[in-house]
Design a protein around this motif. Structure first.
Motif, PDB file in Angstrom:
ATOM      1  N   LEU A 218      34.384 -25.004 -30.848  1.00 49.28           N
ATOM      2  CA  LEU A 218      34.139 -25.301 -29.437  1.00 49.28           C
ATOM      3  C   LEU A 218      35.362 -24.793 -28.683  1.00 49.28           C
ATOM      4  O   LEU A 218      36.465 -25.316 -28.846  1.00 49.28           O
ATOM      5  CB  LEU A 218      33.942 -26.798 -29.212  1.00 49.28           C
ATOM      6  N   PHE A 219      35.175 -23.765 -27.889  1.00 47.29           N
ATOM      7  CA  PHE A 219      36.280 -23.025 -27.293  1.00 47.29           C
ATOM      8  C   PHE A 219      36.333 -23.305 -25.794  1.00 47.29           C
ATOM      9  O   PHE A 219      35.419 -22.948 -25.052  1.00 47.29           O
ATOM     10  CB  PHE A 219      36.073 -21.524 -27.552  1.00 47.29           C
ATOM     11  N   ILE A 220      37.420 -23.969 -25.359  1.00 40.38           N
ATOM     12  CA  ILE A 220      37.601 -24.296 -23.947  1.00 40.38           C
ATOM     13  C   ILE A 220      38.600 -23.308 -23.366  1.00 40.38           C
ATOM     14  O   ILE A 220      39.726 -23.192 -23.867  1.00 40.38           O
ATOM     15  CB  ILE A 220      38.148 -25.733 -23.760  1.00 40.38           C
ATOM     16  N   THR A 221      38.218 -22.599 -22.326  1.00 38.52           N
ATOM     17  CA  THR A 221      39.133 -21.597 -21.789  1.00 38.52           C
ATOM     18  C   THR A 221      38.762 -21.238 -20.358  1.00 38.52           C
ATOM     19  O   THR A 221      37.654 -21.503 -19.896  1.00 38.52           O
ATOM     20  CB  THR A 221      39.115 -20.319 -22.653  1.00 38.52           C
ATOM     21  N   HIS A 222      39.742 -20.637 -19.673  1.00 38.22           N
ATOM     22  CA  HIS A 222      39.458 -20.053 -18.358  1.00 38.22           C
ATOM     23  C   HIS A 222      39.516 -18.529 -18.412  1.00 38.22           C
ATOM     24  O   HIS A 222      39.300 -17.867 -17.406  1.00 38.22           O
ATOM     25  CB  HIS A 222      40.443 -20.571 -17.304  1.00 38.22           C
ATOM     26  N   ASP A 223      39.818 -17.982 -19.595  1.00 34.17           N
ATOM     27  CA  ASP A 223      39.969 -16.537 -19.753  1.00 34.17           C
ATOM     28  C   ASP A 223      38.630 -15.934 -20.176  1.00 34.17           C
ATOM     29  O   ASP A 223      38.240 -15.982 -21.340  1.00 34.17           O
ATOM     30  CB  ASP A 223      41.045 -16.235 -20.796  1.00 34.17           C
ATOM     31  N   LEU A 224      37.923 -15.351 -19.221  1.00 32.65           N
ATOM     32  CA  LEU A 224      36.589 -14.837 -19.505  1.00 32.65           C
ATOM     33  C   LEU A 224      36.626 -13.594 -20.392  1.00 32.65           C
ATOM     34  O   LEU A 224      35.661 -13.307 -21.094  1.00 32.65           O
ATOM     35  CB  LEU A 224      35.864 -14.528 -18.188  1.00 32.65           C
ATOM     36  N   GLY A 225      37.737 -12.865 -20.370  1.00 33.71           N
ATOM     37  CA  GLY A 225      37.858 -11.713 -21.250  1.00 33.71           C
ATOM     38  C   GLY A 225      37.814 -12.125 -22.707  1.00 33.71           C
ATOM     39  O   GLY A 225      37.186 -11.465 -23.538  1.00 33.71           O
ATOM     40  N   ILE A 226      38.484 -13.234 -23.033  1.00 30.30           N
ATOM     41  CA  ILE A 226      38.461 -13.746 -24.406  1.00 30.30           C
ATOM     42  C   ILE A 226      37.058 -14.229 -24.770  1.00 30.30           C
ATOM     43  O   ILE A 226      36.557 -13.969 -25.868  1.00 30.30           O
ATOM     44  CB  ILE A 226      39.479 -14.882 -24.563  1.00 30.30           C
ATOM     45  N   VAL A 227      36.413 -14.913 -23.847  1.00 34.35           N
ATOM     46  CA  VAL A 227      35.068 -15.440 -24.113  1.00 34.35           C
ATOM     47  C   VAL A 227      34.110 -14.313 -24.475  1.00 34.35           C
ATOM     48  O   VAL A 227      33.317 -14.408 -25.416  1.00 34.35           O
ATOM     49  CB  VAL A 227      34.545 -16.213 -22.879  1.00 34.35           C
ATOM     50  N   ARG A 228      34.208 -13.233 -23.745  1.00 35.06           N
ATOM     51  CA  ARG A 228      33.286 -12.113 -23.961  1.00 35.06           C
ATOM     52  C   ARG A 228      33.424 -11.537 -25.362  1.00 35.06           C
ATOM     53  O   ARG A 228      32.444 -11.121 -25.983  1.00 35.06           O
ATOM     54  CB  ARG A 228      33.541 -11.035 -22.911  1.00 35.06           C
ATOM     55  N   LYS A 229      34.650 -11.519 -25.893  1.00 37.86           N
ATOM     56  CA  LYS A 229      34.902 -10.952 -27.207  1.00 37.86           C
ATOM     57  C   LYS A 229      34.699 -11.965 -28.339  1.00 37.86           C
ATOM     58  O   LYS A 229      34.417 -11.584 -29.463  1.00 37.86           O
ATOM     59  CB  LYS A 229      36.348 -10.433 -27.271  1.00 37.86           C
ATOM     60  N   PHE A 230      34.846 -13.247 -28.022  1.00 33.40           N
ATOM     61  CA  PHE A 230      35.023 -14.246 -29.069  1.00 33.40           C
ATOM     62  C   PHE A 230      33.826 -15.167 -29.274  1.00 33.40           C
ATOM     63  O   PHE A 230      33.578 -15.618 -30.388  1.00 33.40           O
ATOM     64  CB  PHE A 230      36.256 -15.082 -28.728  1.00 33.40           C
ATOM     65  N   ALA A 231      33.096 -15.488 -28.202  1.00 32.22           N
ATOM     66  CA  ALA A 231      32.070 -16.533 -28.272  1.00 32.22           C
ATOM     67  C   ALA A 231      30.687 -15.974 -28.561  1.00 32.22           C
ATOM     68  O   ALA A 231      30.403 -14.793 -28.335  1.00 32.22           O
ATOM     69  CB  ALA A 231      32.053 -17.329 -26.970  1.00 32.22           C
ATOM     70  N   ASP A 232      29.826 -16.862 -29.088  1.00 31.62           N
ATOM     71  CA  ASP A 232      28.410 -16.534 -29.284  1.00 31.62           C
ATOM     72  C   ASP A 232      27.588 -16.975 -28.075  1.00 31.62           C
ATOM     73  O   ASP A 232      26.728 -16.242 -27.596  1.00 31.62           O
ATOM     74  CB  ASP A 232      27.870 -17.229 -30.539  1.00 31.62           C
ATOM     75  N   ARG A 233      27.863 -18.207 -27.622  1.00 32.54           N
ATOM     76  CA  ARG A 233      27.163 -18.735 -26.446  1.00 32.54           C
ATOM     77  C   ARG A 233      28.177 -19.307 -25.465  1.00 32.54           C
ATOM     78  O   ARG A 233      29.294 -19.646 -25.840  1.00 32.54           O
ATOM     79  CB  ARG A 233      26.156 -19.822 -26.842  1.00 32.54           C
ATOM     80  N   VAL A 234      27.743 -19.469 -24.202  1.00 37.13           N
ATOM     81  CA  VAL A 234      28.634 -19.926 -23.133  1.00 37.13           C
ATOM     82  C   VAL A 234      27.947 -21.011 -22.312  1.00 37.13           C
ATOM     83  O   VAL A 234      26.753 -20.911 -22.008  1.00 37.13           O
ATOM     84  CB  VAL A 234      29.017 -18.761 -22.186  1.00 37.13           C
ATOM     85  N   CYS A 235      28.727 -22.047 -21.990  1.00 35.99           N
ATOM     86  CA  CYS A 235      28.324 -23.033 -20.988  1.00 35.99           C
ATOM     87  C   CYS A 235      29.287 -22.918 -19.812  1.00 35.99           C
ATOM     88  O   CYS A 235      30.505 -22.919 -20.012  1.00 35.99           O
ATOM     89  CB  CYS A 235      28.371 -24.455 -21.541  1.00 35.99           C
ATOM     90  N   VAL A 236      28.767 -22.824 -18.597  1.00 38.41           N
ATOM     91  CA  VAL A 236      29.590 -22.714 -17.396  1.00 38.41           C
ATOM     92  C   VAL A 236      29.576 -24.060 -16.685  1.00 38.41           C
ATOM     93  O   VAL A 236      28.509 -24.589 -16.354  1.00 38.41           O
ATOM     94  CB  VAL A 236      29.057 -21.607 -16.460  1.00 38.41           C
ATOM     95  N   MET A 237      30.776 -24.636 -16.463  1.00 43.29           N
ATOM     96  CA  MET A 237      30.885 -25.963 -15.857  1.00 43.29           C
ATOM     97  C   MET A 237      31.560 -25.898 -14.496  1.00 43.29           C
ATOM     98  O   MET A 237      32.480 -25.105 -14.276  1.00 43.29           O
ATOM     99  CB  MET A 237      31.696 -26.914 -16.744  1.00 43.29           C
ATOM    100  N   THR A 238      31.114 -26.753 -13.597  1.00 44.80           N
ATOM    101  CA  THR A 238      31.793 -26.987 -12.328  1.00 44.80           C
ATOM    102  C   THR A 238      31.426 -28.377 -11.846  1.00 44.80           C
ATOM    103  O   THR A 238      30.296 -28.838 -12.036  1.00 44.80           O
ATOM    104  CB  THR A 238      31.421 -25.929 -11.271  1.00 44.80           C
ATOM    105  N   ILE A 242      27.163 -28.790 -16.188  1.00 42.29           N
ATOM    106  CA  ILE A 242      26.882 -27.454 -16.704  1.00 42.29           C
ATOM    107  C   ILE A 242      25.839 -26.823 -15.801  1.00 42.29           C
ATOM    108  O   ILE A 242      24.719 -27.326 -15.673  1.00 42.29           O
ATOM    109  CB  ILE A 242      26.391 -27.511 -18.159  1.00 42.29           C
ATOM    110  N   VAL A 243      26.202 -25.707 -15.148  1.00 40.41           N
ATOM    111  CA  VAL A 243      25.300 -25.071 -14.187  1.00 40.41           C
ATOM    112  C   VAL A 243      24.576 -23.872 -14.778  1.00 40.41           C
ATOM    113  O   VAL A 243      23.589 -23.396 -14.210  1.00 40.41           O
ATOM    114  CB  VAL A 243      26.067 -24.646 -12.912  1.00 40.41           C
ATOM    115  N   GLU A 244      25.083 -23.369 -15.913  1.00 40.58           N
ATOM    116  CA  GLU A 244      24.409 -22.240 -16.558  1.00 40.58           C
ATOM    117  C   GLU A 244      24.855 -22.175 -18.015  1.00 40.58           C
ATOM    118  O   GLU A 244      26.012 -22.449 -18.325  1.00 40.58           O
ATOM    119  CB  GLU A 244      24.738 -20.929 -15.838  1.00 40.58           C
ATOM    120  N   HIS A 245      23.949 -21.811 -18.901  1.00 41.61           N
ATOM    121  CA  HIS A 245      24.306 -21.646 -20.306  1.00 41.61           C
ATOM    122  C   HIS A 245      23.393 -20.615 -20.935  1.00 41.61           C
ATOM    123  O   HIS A 245      22.274 -20.368 -20.468  1.00 41.61           O
ATOM    124  CB  HIS A 245      24.208 -22.971 -21.073  1.00 41.61           C
ATOM    125  N   GLY A 246      23.892 -19.991 -22.001  1.00 42.79           N
ATOM    126  CA  GLY A 246      23.096 -18.991 -22.683  1.00 42.79           C
ATOM    127  C   GLY A 246      23.969 -18.103 -23.543  1.00 42.79           C
ATOM    128  O   GLY A 246      25.186 -18.293 -23.638  1.00 42.79           O
TER     129      GLY A 246
END
Length: 549
Positions: A218-238, A242-246
């Motif tokens: 479970l990867f918590i971050t604000h660096d979207l560049g890392i997320v793009r390379k590292f994660a399988d799925r994403v949840c966007v929170m504000t 959670i306002v979007e996931h996929g």
């Protein structure tokens, strides 16, 4: 079993309708508002969002590690391997924490015990959950330290946290979290304190361990560049939701929610003011050296020195920014502290033409208003016993005692608003703010005194991308308005590029390259600088052997 097989056959963690309420006066507010997500074995799920969005609170709830003892869960269930952890008692949780579920916290200095050596802290996890002997635990500690890129780990076993750089402390935290090969790793901003080249190494290490052991992350971050390379799925929170996931490809390729589009578009922009040789020099350092003695033997004789800073020349002009970049442990912060006369050094240091190298602490005190610092660690830099109003206004009490309480309060409110915080929150305490918000409080504390020179030590490392852009714009505006001279220390080269006129690249206490920012960024001359640029702007692995500590 392949990763796909594991994901299809087993959901390791399932969070259902989770809400977290924090006390606020006589009321409560929802930090997390009906959040649901799940992680399969061997999968990486990233939760992204701005500071205060509820990312870390959601993650901390899994192991019931919330900062408030009076925090409540108005709704929700958290199933790990079929067991609801919210209903688990402390003995049951102790069997899970650090063993089946491990966590890498955002700020290692507050997570590591300052009174215990690195060996003792990592070995404690192994002995508690695995019952290893002292000898076997030491062997495993050395193995872990080597895996996370600590150079000469034998020499670091007896080190204390304060003797390590920020990046080294973060790697110790990662080693501790991976000690028992957990089924689930919760990584809360695990690369925040690391330079860009080491980020690549650490993320690759986590990926390798994940593929070998089937570990979920479970990867918590604000660096979207890392997320793009590292994660399988994403949840966007504000705002706690959670306002979007996929899947990553879907979120980055075709974001649906306006907030997701806002995050993807946010990055530091703009250009620093043009380099101007006509501007007066505010700070100049010549042949600065900071050598720490290495003492051995019964009589503690000095047998060698750690050359943290070894003969460096720099100058910072009014209205200009000098960026200092390099790996963790390269001497960046030590150089800055020497220039501010906060640690002893040799060489010549001048401020506004005045030689301050031989000044006593008493003689330096009148200059402190004009020479300010924003520290890397907003957690350790802010007193937990003082309100934000008192923290930001403390310098005014010392350096502007003629101000009335009402005048001082107005200045504090203005400073907080300038860094993007609501002035009405100034009567709260640091623990009531997110990591990024605390860093903004630190910036307000420095700026409220209207200094001439500011050392900024990783001021944006704890901030999400959109707030980084706001802070860079703020620093640029304040610089233009007041003619501020900045010494900007950072491993985030994108931020440095947006703010610095000149750049100095450091490695092992020495300068390996320096010059105008555009020349260093666009036409680097040394292999080391080229490796830094490749990792920062293309997220490519650096040449082997370049970045070990």
């Amino acid at each position: 079993m392949s990763k796909v097989d594991m994901q299809s056959s087993k959901t390791l963690l399932r969070v259902e309708d989770l809400s977290v309420a924090f006390p606020h006066g006589d009321e409560q507010y929802l930090a997390v508002d009906h959040v649901s997500f799940e992680i399969a074995a061997g999968e990486t799920l990233a939760i992204v969002g701005e500071s205060g969005s509820g990312k870390s609170v959601s993650a901390n709830s899994i192991l019931k590690l919330l900062p408030y003892p009076t925090a409540t869960h108005p709704s929700g269930k958290i199933f790990f391997d079929g067991e609801d952890l919210l209903k688990a008692d402390e003995p049951a949780l102790r069997k899970v924490r650090g063993n089946r579920i491990s966590m890498i916290f955002q700020e290692p200095m507050t997570s590591l015990n300052p009174l215990h050596t690195i060996e003792r802290q990592i070995a404690e996890v192994l002995k508690l959950h695995r019952g290893l002997s002292d000898r076997r635990a030491r062997e495993r500690v050395l193995e872990l330290l080597q895996k996370v890129g600590i150079r000469d780990p034998e020499t670091r076993l007896n080190s204390y946290p304060h003797q390590l750089s920020g990046g080294q402390r973060q790697r110790v935290m990662i080693a501790m979290a991976l000690a028992n090969e957990p089924e689930l790793l919760i990584a809360d901003e695990p690369t925040t304190a690391l330079d860009v080249t080491v980020q690549v190494q650490i993320l690759q290490l986590l990926k390798d361990l994940q593929s070998v052991h089937g570990m979920a992350i479970l990867f918590i971050t604000h660096d979207l560049g890392i997320v793009r390379k590292f994660a399988d799925r994403v949840c966007v929170m504000t705002d706690g939701r959670i306002v979007e996931h996929g899947p990553v490809e879907q979120i980055f390729g075709a974001p649906q929610h306006f907030y997701t589009r806002h995050l993807l578009a946010a990055e530091p922009k703009g250009q620093p003011p043009k380099h101007d040789e006509r501007q007066p020099i505010v700070v100049e350092a010549e042949d600065v050296k900071v050598w720490f003695p290495i003492k051995k033997g019964f009589l503690r004789r000095t047998v060698d020195h750690v050359k943290a800073v070894d003969g460096i020349d720099v100058k910072v002009r009014e209205g200009q920014t000098l960026g200092i970049v390099g790996e963790s442990g390269s001497g960046k912060t030590t150089l800055g502290l020497a220039i501010l006369r906060m640690i002893s050094s040799t060489g010549r240091i001048t401020f506004n033409g005045q030689d301050i190298q031989e000044n006593s602490w008493k003689e330096m005190r009148p200059l402190r208003r004009d020479m300010q610092i924003v520290f890397q660690d907003p957690y350790g830099a802010l007193s937990p016993r003082m309100s934000v109003s008192d923290i930001v206004g403390e310098g005014l009490q010392v350096h502007a005692p003629h101000l009335s309480p009402a005048e001082r309060d107005r200045k504090v409110a203005t400073a907080l608003e300038e860094v993007g915080l609501d002035a009405s929150t100034r009567f709260r305490y640091p623990h009531e703010f997110s990591g990024g918000q605390r860093q903004r409080i630190s910036i307000a504390r420095a700026m409220v005194l209207e200094p001439k020179f500011v050392m900024l030590d990783e001021p944006t490392s704890a901030l999400d991308m959109s707030v980084q852009a706001q802070v860079v714009d703020l620093l640029r505006d304040l610089q233009k308005k007041h003619g501020l001279a900045y010494l900007f220390i950072s491993h985030d080269l994108k931020v440095v590029r947006a703010l610095a006129n000149d750049v100095v690249v450091m490695r092992n206490g020495r300068v390996v390259e320096s010059g105008r920012a555009e020349a260093v960024f666009d036409r680097p001359q040394t292999d080391y600088t080229k490796a830094l640029m490749a990792a920062a702007f293309r997220f490519e692995a650096a040449p082997e052997g370049v970045v070990s500590e």
